[in-house]
Motif scaffolding. Structure first.
Motif, PDB file in Angstrom:
ATOM      1  N   ILE A  15     123.583  40.600  67.606  1.00 31.36           N
ATOM      2  CA  ILE A  15     122.910  41.619  68.419  1.00 31.36           C
ATOM      3  C   ILE A  15     123.916  42.635  68.943  1.00 31.36           C
ATOM      4  CG2 ILE A  15     121.648  42.003  70.577  1.00 31.36           C
ATOM      5  CD1 ILE A  15     120.297  39.265  70.079  1.00 31.36           C
ATOM      6  N   GLN A  16     125.042  42.140  69.436  1.00 31.07           N
ATOM      7  CA  GLN A  16     126.086  43.033  69.958  1.00 31.07           C
ATOM      8  C   GLN A  16     126.611  43.960  68.859  1.00 31.07           C
ATOM      9  OE1 GLN A  16     128.753  40.044  71.506  1.00 31.07           O
ATOM     10  NE2 GLN A  16     127.878  40.160  73.574  1.00 31.07           N
ATOM     11  N   GLU A  17     126.781  43.425  67.654  1.00 29.64           N
ATOM     12  CA  GLU A  17     127.267  44.248  66.541  1.00 29.64           C
ATOM     13  C   GLU A  17     126.240  45.337  66.193  1.00 29.64           C
ATOM     14  OE1 GLU A  17     127.923  41.401  63.489  1.00 29.64           O
ATOM     15  OE2 GLU A  17     129.863  40.706  64.297  1.00 29.64           O
ATOM     16  N   SER A  18     124.975  44.967  66.207  1.00 27.93           N
ATOM     17  CA  SER A  18     123.931  45.957  65.899  1.00 27.93           C
ATOM     18  C   SER A  18     123.906  47.054  66.949  1.00 27.93           C
ATOM     19  CB  SER A  18     122.571  45.270  65.817  1.00 27.93           C
ATOM     20  OG  SER A  18     122.523  44.337  64.757  1.00 27.93           O
ATOM     21  N   ILE A  19     123.964  46.665  68.223  1.00 25.44           N
ATOM     22  CA  ILE A  19     123.926  47.646  69.313  1.00 25.44           C
ATOM     23  C   ILE A  19     125.144  48.568  69.242  1.00 25.44           C
ATOM     24  CG2 ILE A  19     124.046  47.920  71.815  1.00 25.44           C
ATOM     25  CD1 ILE A  19     122.364  45.370  72.051  1.00 25.44           C
ATOM     26  N   HIS A  60     117.156  56.640  63.293  1.00 26.01           N
ATOM     27  CA  HIS A  60     116.441  56.465  62.023  1.00 26.01           C
ATOM     28  C   HIS A  60     116.004  55.017  61.844  1.00 26.01           C
ATOM     29  CE1 HIS A  60     116.187  55.768  57.607  1.00 26.01           C
ATOM     30  NE2 HIS A  60     115.535  56.915  57.653  1.00 26.01           N
ATOM     31  N   PHE A  61     116.858  54.071  62.244  1.00 25.70           N
ATOM     32  CA  PHE A  61     116.530  52.643  62.138  1.00 25.70           C
ATOM     33  C   PHE A  61     115.251  52.321  62.914  1.00 25.70           C
ATOM     34  CE2 PHE A  61     116.521  48.437  64.005  1.00 25.70           C
ATOM     35  CZ  PHE A  61     116.816  47.605  62.940  1.00 25.70           C
ATOM     36  N   PHE A  62     115.218  52.729  64.174  1.00 22.14           N
ATOM     37  CA  PHE A  62     114.072  52.375  65.011  1.00 22.14           C
ATOM     38  C   PHE A  62     112.813  53.150  64.610  1.00 22.14           C
ATOM     39  CE2 PHE A  62     117.472  50.823  67.818  1.00 22.14           C
ATOM     40  CZ  PHE A  62     116.987  49.552  68.049  1.00 22.14           C
ATOM     41  N   TYR A  63     112.997  54.346  64.081  1.00 23.21           N
ATOM     42  CA  TYR A  63     111.834  55.094  63.590  1.00 23.21           C
ATOM     43  C   TYR A  63     111.176  54.349  62.435  1.00 23.21           C
ATOM     44  CZ  TYR A  63     109.305  58.512  60.771  1.00 23.21           C
ATOM     45  OH  TYR A  63     108.359  59.135  60.010  1.00 23.21           O
ATOM     46  N   LYS A  64     112.001  53.914  61.444  1.00 24.04           N
ATOM     47  CA  LYS A  64     111.447  53.206  60.293  1.00 24.04           C
ATOM     48  C   LYS A  64     110.883  51.844  60.701  1.00 24.04           C
ATOM     49  CE  LYS A  64     111.250  54.566  56.782  1.00 24.04           C
ATOM     50  NZ  LYS A  64     112.081  54.737  55.553  1.00 24.04           N
ATOM     51  N   LYS A  65     111.549  51.175  61.586  1.00 28.43           N
ATOM     52  CA  LYS A  65     111.048  49.879  62.065  1.00 28.43           C
ATOM     53  C   LYS A  65     109.699  50.060  62.766  1.00 28.43           C
ATOM     54  CE  LYS A  65     112.177  46.202  65.394  1.00 28.43           C
ATOM     55  NZ  LYS A  65     111.917  45.021  64.559  1.00 28.43           N
ATOM     56  N   PHE A  66     109.596  51.104  63.567  1.00 27.37           N
ATOM     57  CA  PHE A  66     108.382  51.337  64.358  1.00 27.37           C
ATOM     58  C   PHE A  66     107.193  51.692  63.468  1.00 27.37           C
ATOM     59  CE2 PHE A  66     105.632  54.067  66.982  1.00 27.37           C
ATOM     60  CZ  PHE A  66     105.369  53.202  68.029  1.00 27.37           C
ATOM     61  N   ALA A  76     117.863  39.105  66.954  1.00 23.88           N
ATOM     62  CA  ALA A  76     118.988  39.494  66.087  1.00 23.88           C
ATOM     63  C   ALA A  76     118.478  39.997  64.740  1.00 23.88           C
ATOM     64  CB  ALA A  76     119.929  38.309  65.898  1.00 23.88           C
ATOM     65  N   MET A  77     117.523  39.271  64.153  1.00 26.08           N
ATOM     66  CA  MET A  77     116.974  39.662  62.852  1.00 26.08           C
ATOM     67  C   MET A  77     116.241  41.000  62.952  1.00 26.08           C
ATOM     68  SD  MET A  77     114.648  37.352  60.281  1.00 26.08           S
ATOM     69  CE  MET A  77     113.387  37.032  61.529  1.00 26.08           C
TER      70      MET A  77
END
Length: 451
Positions: free
Chosen positions: A368-372, A384-390, A328-329
């Motif tokens: 998690i459901q809210e994020s998805i 963009h979120f996953f790019y910066k996280k990666f 979730a985090m």
């Protein structure tokens, strides 16, 4: 896909199972290789939390140095004819270098414990004095999986004296020696090539992040010192089918997970390969092997928890944070630090739900459901979120080794000029550039292999 027609049904199943992990690996590591070519992630100094920042890279310089190294490797492989004695000498050089540079870093920086390491240190001291109250409050209330590493610190403090950080760091040096040694054994087992062993020895000299972590009193390096041998003995078992190798694989995997629970990924990797091998050979010892691999860490952690529950008078050790809290985090946006980084959500949500496991799990699943749902409703934002996280996590060539040394060096004010030069001065940038080149070469090689 004409070649599939020549395969048996069993071979097609194995092929598809292989693609399920090799194709995503290829996509991710190739993407990271391209990101690394144009941009580098680093961690800002002087802060109380990790804050990744980004700076442009020099593709021309990276490619030129990489090309020079590749040409040298080709020369070794095609033209050179290294003898077993020469390979042995180069391997010994790599091992001696690993030990010497690790000892040099330990003696140069002379760091103390802080943050998570500080918590483990304080808890081990409490336990030695007979105070087991940390089991029901504070750090261990959230992270009881750290009891394995705390137990090791407790034993070392009992034998060598409280806060004998030098012994803990020497244990890291021994672990690093085993990592480099067993990397050579794995290479020897998989490739049977003297030339490739020479190349590996040269690459081991560049493992600067690993050597910088020799100062880090935590479960990462001791755990790695068991995880790499576990991989070797698993490979050795598969190549020779000698059942004796099941024993060291299970023992090393168990100790690796007890000291650092993240090494469960090693367990998963070995289990997947055993499954694929079983589908090909129908060797039922593979299933026995898999069951022992699962049983070892389970029984070890059960035994450690039972011991501490018994000496503390508790009925059971608290369950700690549910793993889903990290998921979730990891899906939460964070403007100040970076997307998906640690933000305290896991401990806060656990406390907000009165340390109730089921209620916390339900709250985390809702998050998690809210994020998805947010990512699905705004795909561009999700991308963009996953790019910066990666890139913030996987494009740091130092793997936070330098910021870790800087953090843990703050607790003393008698550093030498050389130490200050490497922590805060231009020496830090020089080391960063070396690690950046090494990082790109490893990613490039990984991409070619995955392809």
């Amino acid at each position: 896909m004409k070649f599939l027609k020549s395969m048996t049904k069993k071979e097609i199943i194995v092929y598809i199972l292989t693609l399920t992990y090799s194709f995503p690996f290829f996509v991710l590591i190739t993407a990271n290789m391209f990101f690394s070519l144009f941009q580098t992630t680093y961690i800002e100094l002087y802060l109380d939390t990790e804050k990744p920042l980004y700076k442009p890279d020099s593709p021309t310089i990276l490619l030129l140095f990489t090309l020079a190294y590749i040409m040298l490797c080709v020369l070794v492989i095609r033209k050179g004819n290294p003898s077993p004695r020469f390979c042995s000498i180069i391997e010994h050089v790599a091992l001696i270098w690993a030990v010497c540079i690790s000892l040099f870093i330990i003696l140069l920086f002379r760091v103390r414990v802080a943050c998570d390491s500080g918590h483990l240190n304080d808890i081990a001291i409490d336990f030695l004095s007979g105070n087991y109250s940390p089991l029901t409050r504070g750090y261990l209330l959230y992270y009881p999986h750290q009891l394995g590493m705390i137990g090791l610190i407790q034993v070392i403090y009992y034998i060598f004296g409280i806060e004998n950080f030098t012994v803990m760091q020497l244990l890291n040096v021994i672990s690093i020696f085993f990592v480099v040694y067993y990397l050579h054994r794995i290479t020897e087992e998989m490739f049977h090539s003297l030339q490739i062993r020479v190349i590996l020895s040269s690459l081991c000299i560049g493992l600067l992040p690993l050597y910088f972590y020799s100062t880090f009193i935590y479960g990462d390096i001791p755990g790695l010192g068991f995880a790499v041998p576990a991989l070797y003995y698993a490979i050795r078992y598969l190549n020779t089918q000698r059942r004796f190798y099941i024993i060291p694989t299970v023992l090393c995997t168990t100790l690796a997970i007890v000291l650092k629970s993240n090494n469960s990924i090693i367990l998963v990797a070995i289990l997947l390969v055993l499954l694929l091998h079983f589908l090909n050979t129908k060797n039922f010892y593979n299933l026995l092997f898999a069951m022992l691999l699962l049983l070892g860490p389970f029984l070890a952690n059960k035994g450690i928890n039972s011991y501490y529950a018994n000496v503390s008078g508790l009925n059971a050790i608290p369950s700690g944070l549910p793993k889903v809290a990290w998921v979730a985090m990891g899906l939460q946006e964070n403007e100040y630090i970076e997307n998906g980084w640690y933000n305290g959500y896991n401990t806060n949500i656990y406390a907000d739900n009165n340390y109730d496991l089921d209620a916390t799990t339900h709250a985390c699943i809702t998050s998690i459901q809210e994020s998805i749902n947010h990512f699905l409703s705004e795909p561009r934002s999700g991308l963009h979120f996953f790019y910066k996280k990666f890139i913030s996590q996987w494009n740091d060539p130092g793997y936070q080794a330098q910021i870790t040394v800087e953090w843990y060096s703050r607790h003393r004010d008698d550093h030498s000029n050389l130490a200050l030069y490497l922590i805060y001065g231009n020496g830090r940038l020089l080391v960063e550039d070396i690690m950046n080149l090494y990082h790109f070469m490893i990613l490039l090689g990984g991409s070619i292999f995955a392809y």
